[in-house]
Design a protein around this motif. Structure first.
Motif, PDB file in Angstrom:
ATOM      1  N   THR A  79       0.832  -1.207   0.000  1.00  0.00           N
ATOM      2  CA  THR A  79       0.000   0.000   0.000  1.00  0.00           C
ATOM      3  C   THR A  79       0.864   1.254   0.000  1.00  0.00           C
ATOM      4  OG1 THR A  79      -1.761  -1.162   1.192  1.00  0.00           O
ATOM      5  CG2 THR A  79      -1.824   1.245   1.215  1.00  0.00           C
ATOM      6  N   LEU A  80       1.889   1.280   0.854  1.00  0.00           N
ATOM      7  CA  LEU A  80       2.762   2.457   0.915  1.00  0.00           C
ATOM      8  C   LEU A  80       3.505   2.656  -0.397  1.00  0.00           C
ATOM      9  CD1 LEU A  80       4.239   2.169   4.526  1.00  0.00           C
ATOM     10  CD2 LEU A  80       2.765   3.996   3.655  1.00  0.00           C
ATOM     11  N   ASN A 122       9.918  20.542 -11.060  1.00  0.00           N
ATOM     12  CA  ASN A 122      11.000  21.140 -10.269  1.00  0.00           C
ATOM     13  C   ASN A 122      11.397  20.272  -9.080  1.00  0.00           C
ATOM     14  OD1 ASN A 122       8.832  21.569  -8.591  1.00  0.00           O
ATOM     15  ND2 ASN A 122       8.806  23.790  -8.816  1.00  0.00           N
ATOM     16  N   TYR A 123      10.510  19.371  -8.636  1.00  0.00           N
ATOM     17  CA  TYR A 123      10.893  18.442  -7.564  1.00  0.00           C
ATOM     18  C   TYR A 123      11.983  17.495  -8.071  1.00  0.00           C
ATOM     19  CZ  TYR A 123      10.608  15.096  -3.747  1.00  0.00           C
ATOM     20  OH  TYR A 123      10.924  14.276  -2.676  1.00  0.00           O
ATOM     21  N   TYR A 124      11.820  16.999  -9.299  1.00  0.00           N
ATOM     22  CA  TYR A 124      12.839  16.113  -9.880  1.00  0.00           C
ATOM     23  C   TYR A 124      14.134  16.877 -10.122  1.00  0.00           C
ATOM     24  CZ  TYR A 124       9.067  12.779 -10.752  1.00  0.00           C
ATOM     25  OH  TYR A 124       8.025  11.899 -10.606  1.00  0.00           O
ATOM     26  N   ASP A 125      14.003  18.169 -10.436  1.00  0.00           N
ATOM     27  CA  ASP A 125      15.201  18.985 -10.647  1.00  0.00           C
ATOM     28  C   ASP A 125      16.017  19.117  -9.362  1.00  0.00           C
ATOM     29  OD1 ASP A 125      14.293  19.371 -13.205  1.00  0.00           O
ATOM     30  OD2 ASP A 125      13.461  21.365 -12.821  1.00  0.00           O
ATOM     31  N   ASP A 126      15.333  19.148  -8.214  1.00  0.00           N
ATOM     32  CA  ASP A 126      15.987  19.456  -6.934  1.00  0.00           C
ATOM     33  C   ASP A 126      16.390  18.230  -6.126  1.00  0.00           C
ATOM     34  OD1 ASP A 126      15.569  22.101  -7.560  1.00  0.00           O
ATOM     35  OD2 ASP A 126      13.723  22.269  -6.390  1.00  0.00           O
ATOM     36  N   HIS A 127      15.878  17.053  -6.497  1.00  0.00           N
ATOM     37  CA  HIS A 127      16.126  15.857  -5.686  1.00  0.00           C
ATOM     38  C   HIS A 127      16.801  14.786  -6.524  1.00  0.00           C
ATOM     39  CE1 HIS A 127      13.013  17.948  -3.394  1.00  0.00           C
ATOM     40  NE2 HIS A 127      13.440  17.295  -2.334  1.00  0.00           N
ATOM     41  N   PRO A 128      17.905  14.222  -6.027  1.00  0.00           N
ATOM     42  CA  PRO A 128      18.584  13.160  -6.781  1.00  0.00           C
ATOM     43  C   PRO A 128      17.727  11.916  -6.899  1.00  0.00           C
ATOM     44  CG  PRO A 128      19.515  13.375  -4.570  1.00  0.00           C
ATOM     45  CD  PRO A 128      18.575  14.523  -4.750  1.00  0.00           C
ATOM     46  N   SER A 129      17.832  11.249  -8.044  1.00  0.00           N
ATOM     47  CA  SER A 129      17.005  10.071  -8.289  1.00  0.00           C
ATOM     48  C   SER A 129      17.323   8.940  -7.311  1.00  0.00           C
ATOM     49  CB  SER A 129      17.223   9.581  -9.729  1.00  0.00           C
ATOM     50  OG  SER A 129      18.587   9.251  -9.949  1.00  0.00           O
ATOM     51  N   GLY A 130      18.588   8.874  -6.836  1.00  0.00           N
ATOM     52  CA  GLY A 130      18.950   7.822  -5.886  1.00  0.00           C
ATOM     53  C   GLY A 130      18.141   7.889  -4.605  1.00  0.00           C
ATOM     54  N   ARG A 131      17.886   9.110  -4.130  1.00  0.00           N
ATOM     55  CA  ARG A 131      17.097   9.261  -2.898  1.00  0.00           C
ATOM     56  C   ARG A 131      15.657   8.825  -3.125  1.00  0.00           C
ATOM     57  NH1 ARG A 131      16.083   8.077   1.384  1.00  0.00           N
ATOM     58  NH2 ARG A 131      15.327   9.384   3.067  1.00  0.00           N
ATOM     59  N   LEU A 132      15.111   9.154  -4.295  1.00  0.00           N
ATOM     60  CA  LEU A 132      13.738   8.751  -4.600  1.00  0.00           C
ATOM     61  C   LEU A 132      13.636   7.231  -4.673  1.00  0.00           C
ATOM     62  CD1 LEU A 132      12.840  11.352  -7.402  1.00  0.00           C
ATOM     63  CD2 LEU A 132      12.226  11.430  -4.986  1.00  0.00           C
ATOM     64  N   LEU A 133      14.624   6.595  -5.318  1.00  0.00           N
ATOM     65  CA  LEU A 133      14.602   5.142  -5.436  1.00  0.00           C
ATOM     66  C   LEU A 133      14.727   4.467  -4.076  1.00  0.00           C
ATOM     67  CD1 LEU A 133      16.905   4.684  -8.569  1.00  0.00           C
ATOM     68  CD2 LEU A 133      14.452   4.273  -8.454  1.00  0.00           C
ATOM     69  N   SER A 134      15.631   4.967  -3.225  1.00  0.00           N
ATOM     70  CA  SER A 134      15.857   4.330  -1.928  1.00  0.00           C
ATOM     71  C   SER A 134      14.635   4.469  -1.029  1.00  0.00           C
ATOM     72  CB  SER A 134      17.091   4.924  -1.238  1.00  0.00           C
ATOM     73  OG  SER A 134      16.869   6.255  -0.838  1.00  0.00           O
ATOM     74  N   ILE A 194      11.426   4.441  -1.943  1.00  0.00           N
ATOM     75  CA  ILE A 194      10.394   3.473  -2.334  1.00  0.00           C
ATOM     76  C   ILE A 194      10.888   2.041  -2.166  1.00  0.00           C
ATOM     77  CG2 ILE A 194       8.952   2.683  -4.249  1.00  0.00           C
ATOM     78  CD1 ILE A 194       8.930   5.541  -5.289  1.00  0.00           C
ATOM     79  N   ALA A 195      12.175   1.798  -2.446  1.00  0.00           N
ATOM     80  CA  ALA A 195      12.701   0.431  -2.397  1.00  0.00           C
ATOM     81  C   ALA A 195      13.078  -0.020  -0.993  1.00  0.00           C
ATOM     82  CB  ALA A 195      13.916   0.312  -3.326  1.00  0.00           C
ATOM     83  N   PHE A 196      13.663   0.893  -0.169  1.00  0.00           N
ATOM     84  CA  PHE A 196      14.228   0.472   1.114  1.00  0.00           C
ATOM     85  C   PHE A 196      13.493   1.051   2.334  1.00  0.00           C
ATOM     86  CE2 PHE A 196      17.899   0.655  -1.918  1.00  0.00           C
ATOM     87  CZ  PHE A 196      18.045  -0.723  -2.058  1.00  0.00           C
ATOM     88  N   ASP A 197      13.200   2.353   2.298  1.00  0.00           N
ATOM     89  CA  ASP A 197      12.601   2.984   3.476  1.00  0.00           C
ATOM     90  C   ASP A 197      11.269   2.355   3.843  1.00  0.00           C
ATOM     91  OD1 ASP A 197      14.786   4.559   3.343  1.00  0.00           O
ATOM     92  OD2 ASP A 197      13.745   6.467   3.096  1.00  0.00           O
ATOM     93  N   GLU A 217       9.388   8.833   8.904  1.00  0.00           N
ATOM     94  CA  GLU A 217       9.558  10.273   8.641  1.00  0.00           C
ATOM     95  C   GLU A 217       9.820  10.514   7.164  1.00  0.00           C
ATOM     96  OE1 GLU A 217      11.515  11.923  12.827  1.00  0.00           O
ATOM     97  OE2 GLU A 217      12.733  11.697  11.034  1.00  0.00           O
ATOM     98  N   SER A 218      10.715   9.704   6.599  1.00  0.00           N
ATOM     99  CA  SER A 218      11.082   9.861   5.197  1.00  0.00           C
ATOM    100  C   SER A 218       9.903   9.555   4.280  1.00  0.00           C
ATOM    101  CB  SER A 218      12.257   8.934   4.869  1.00  0.00           C
ATOM    102  OG  SER A 218      12.503   8.889   3.487  1.00  0.00           O
ATOM    103  N   VAL A 219       9.218   8.435   4.535  1.00  0.00           N
ATOM    104  CA  VAL A 219       8.104   8.012   3.676  1.00  0.00           C
ATOM    105  C   VAL A 219       6.953   9.004   3.737  1.00  0.00           C
ATOM    106  CG1 VAL A 219       6.292   6.261   3.414  1.00  0.00           C
ATOM    107  CG2 VAL A 219       8.673   5.555   3.731  1.00  0.00           C
ATOM    108  N   PHE A 220       6.549   9.383   4.956  1.00  0.00           N
ATOM    109  CA  PHE A 220       5.400  10.288   5.082  1.00  0.00           C
ATOM    110  C   PHE A 220       5.759  11.710   4.662  1.00  0.00           C
ATOM    111  CE2 PHE A 220       3.955   7.112   8.443  1.00  0.00           C
ATOM    112  CZ  PHE A 220       3.150   6.445   7.537  1.00  0.00           C
ATOM    113  N   GLY A 221       7.033  12.089   4.851  1.00  0.00           N
ATOM    114  CA  GLY A 221       7.469  13.385   4.335  1.00  0.00           C
ATOM    115  C   GLY A 221       7.327  13.432   2.828  1.00  0.00           C
ATOM    116  N   PHE A 222       7.653  12.316   2.154  1.00  0.00           N
ATOM    117  CA  PHE A 222       7.497  12.243   0.701  1.00  0.00           C
ATOM    118  C   PHE A 222       6.025  12.266   0.301  1.00  0.00           C
ATOM    119  CE2 PHE A 222       6.994   9.685  -3.185  1.00  0.00           C
ATOM    120  CZ  PHE A 222       7.820  10.389  -4.045  1.00  0.00           C
ATOM    121  N   LEU A 223       5.203  11.489   1.020  1.00  0.00           N
ATOM    122  CA  LEU A 223       3.781  11.447   0.694  1.00  0.00           C
ATOM    123  C   LEU A 223       3.095  12.788   0.920  1.00  0.00           C
ATOM    124  CD1 LEU A 223       2.755   7.958   2.156  1.00  0.00           C
ATOM    125  CD2 LEU A 223       2.916   8.599  -0.249  1.00  0.00           C
TER     126      LEU A 223
END
Length: 586
Positions: A99-100, A114-126, A128-131, A316-322
């Motif tokens: 669900t998450l 602009n969110y993609y411009d400011d945030h590295p793709s590695g952080r986005l992947l980690s 969803i995949a790990f956090d 914190e990381s997951v809900f901050g993203f959501l």
């Protein structure tokens, strides 16, 4: 970035548990089964008294029969309830993670550019995949240990009080010290967990860049440099893991030391009581068994802080993203069709922290079916301008109208449905040729329509020469295709969409002469009866445009057709001379 404060652990936990509401029956079964399994431990300790006093001290034969059988039955119940608990917990954990991840992916595709411009793709992947997996540490593993071991501890303490309350008070004397240790360690572990998530994101980033840029790495001899980057990040993760283990281990060691001191005192006073005759052998064995059994759950309870802090830091990381704001979509109008008339009304745009505006005072109109070319040196604002049409960015001032309707009044889905884009950097998916052409309309178009689009894009010949034709997998981002072939697939995709507004962003600038000729012919098919904005590097490709808009440092410098601008002998004429080595006019 929006994040939940580190101090709001209760709010984080409450939000995690909110995802269990649809599955409350399964959660109830899990809690009930783990409670029954936990209750078997004090029951086992209690059975020691009749077994020792009846079977060994009083020589009661019946006690030697029913007490062992009761122990077997007790462990049978414990095994069954533990299985139910493990199965239901695993089922719930899987649903929570799924669900998450689905919510995060839905948020991912709706984030502004602009969110993609400011945030590295590695952080986005980690994230969803790990956090998400770490959130289950806070969601279920902690619940299992807390509830199961909590009930076990309460039951064993109850048995200890029942057996001898005075000796039990010695046990309770260590609780304040244990609580203080847990509190200090929790703060330390939360900070280390946050840092570890950043390190994992960096590791993912290095991996992704090395894979994506493997040709550049090889030809420029960057293997050593990339290995050093990876080594530094891997070493940071190792150091962090050691710090977390050391912190958790120190907490456990201190806790065990205080418990051992309490146990030594209890054994001493229990021996004095047994000597005076007020404490039977069965009482002592039951008390000692309960004390020894209490040791393990207390150890797990004190050690759970590491899992809890990891889970809460991940939450914190997951809900901050959501909680990130998605693309602004306050429009209410849905376009049934459009003539393709565009009006730029005093449009201005600035990138965050930029020294000067990227666009200033942009005013011009594009008639339905007209082809307008945008030319100018790099950094003049051409790509930024066309990015405002599908609302990848919002103007800082001014407005853009489509058929007299402000773009902000139109829903994003409806607006983008009427726009097709072909750019220099073609994006293809690791799927079949047919799926890439029909992207966004899979299931809505027939194979015949896909073939016809490929024919119009001059792509049919090379597609049919492939091993499986339209069903051939093209590799990640079309790695098995040439630049011209990828470009023609993108044109076929745009043809199949049949949108009335077409944006061409230097669609032929990176091609050889033969490929450019094929692509240009396909583009001419694509541009028929469409409002087209062309960003061109090669001026030869836009000489027949209805109008040419020359941009310089974010402003419109010149407007006119090819002949008029050449005669004007301004910026456009100068650019033309540079490309074709023409002599200057006298």
């Amino acid at each position: 970035m929006t994040t939940i404060p580190a101090t709001s652990s209760f709010a984080l936990y409450k939000r995690v548990l909110g995802y269990l509401r649809p599955y409350w029956k399964v959660f109830l079964v899990s809690l009930l089964s783990m409670s029954i399994a936990a209750a078997t431990e004090p029951a086992f300790a209690r059975l020691m008294k009749p077994l020792i006093d009846g079977g060994f001290v009083n020589k009661d034969g019946s006690s030697l029969i029913w007490a062992p059988l009761a122990i077997v039955g007790l462990f049978l119940v414990r095994g069954l309830t533990s299985y139910i608990n493990e199965y239901s917990t695993s089922w719930l954990t899987g649903h929570l993670v799924q669900t998450l991840r689905e919510e995060m992916f839905a948020k991912l595709v709706r984030l502004p550019v602009n969110y993609y411009d400011d945030h590295p793709s590695g952080r986005l992947l980690s994230r969803i995949a790990f956090d998400v997996n770490l959130v289950t540490e806070a969601g279920f593993n902690v619940i299992t240990v807390t509830v199961k071991d909590g009930i076990t501890i309460i039951g064993l303490l109850g048995l200890l009080f029942y057996t001898d309350w005075q000796l039990t008070l010695i046990c309770l004397a260590v609780l304040p010290v244990v609580s203080l240790c847990v509190r200090v360690v929790s703060k330390r572990l939360r900070g280390l967990s946050r840092q570890n998530q950043q390190n994992i994101a960096q590791l993912t980033q290095v991996l992704g860049e090395t894979i994506d840029c493997h040709r550049v790495v090889k030809v420029y001899g960057g293997e050593g440099y990339e290995a050093q980057r990876f080594q530094r990040t891997a070493e940071a993760i190792r150091h962090n893991g050691v710090k977390q283990s050391a912190t958790s281990s120190a907490n456990t060691g201190v806790t065990q030391l205080f418990i051992a001191c309490a146990l030594a005192a209890i054994l001493y006073f229990a021996a004095l009581r047994a000597h005076s005759g007020s404490f039977t052998a069965g009482d002592f064995m039951s008390f000692l068994t309960a004390m020894l059994m209490l040791f393990a759950p207390v150890k797990r309870i004190t050690s759970i802080s590491q899992s809890l802090q990891k889970g809460l830091a991940a939450a914190e990381s997951v809900f901050g993203f959501l909680d990130e704001q998605g693309e602004p979509d306050n429009g209410t109008r849905r376009l049934q069709g459009t003539r393709g008339e565009l009006l730029f009304d005093n449009v201005q745009f600035s990138y965050p922290a930029a020294e000067r505006p990227a666009l200033q005072d942009i005013c011009f109109a594009v008639k339905p079916g007209e082809t307008v070319a945008l030319v100018g040196s790099s950094g003049s604002g051409k790509t930024t301008l066309v990015s405002l049409i599908p609302r990848f960015y919002e103007p800082s001032a001014g407005r853009i109208l489509l058929d007299g309707i402000p773009l902000t009044d139109i829903t994003l889905a409806s607006l983008r449905q009427h726009i097709a884009l072909v750019s220099q950097d073609v994006v293809l998916f690791n799927d079949s040729v047919a799926a890439n052409i029909a992207y966004g309309r899979i299931g809505e178009v027939s194979r015949e329509q896909v073939v016809e689009a490929a024919r119009a894009a001059n792509a049919l010949e090379f597609i049919e020469a492939m091993p499986q034709g339209f069903d051939t997998l093209i590799g990640e981002n079309g790695v098995r295709l040439s630049g011209g072939q990828r470009q023609r697939l993108a044109i076929a995709r745009a043809l199949l969409k049949n949108a009335p507004i077409l944006i061409l962003d230097e669609a032929t600038s990176a091609l050889d002469t033969q490929s450019e000729r094929l692509v240009q012919a396909a583009l001419e098919n694509l541009m028929q009866n469409r409002t087209t904005l062309v960003i061109a590097h090669r001026l030869s490709t836009i000489e027949h445009a209805d109008r040419i808009v020359v941009m310089h440092q974010g402003r419109i410098a010149e407007v006119g057709n090819h002949a008029a601008l050449i005669a004007q002998d301004g910026l456009y004429a100068n650019l033309h001379r540079l490309q074709f080595k023409e002599p200057a006019h006298d």
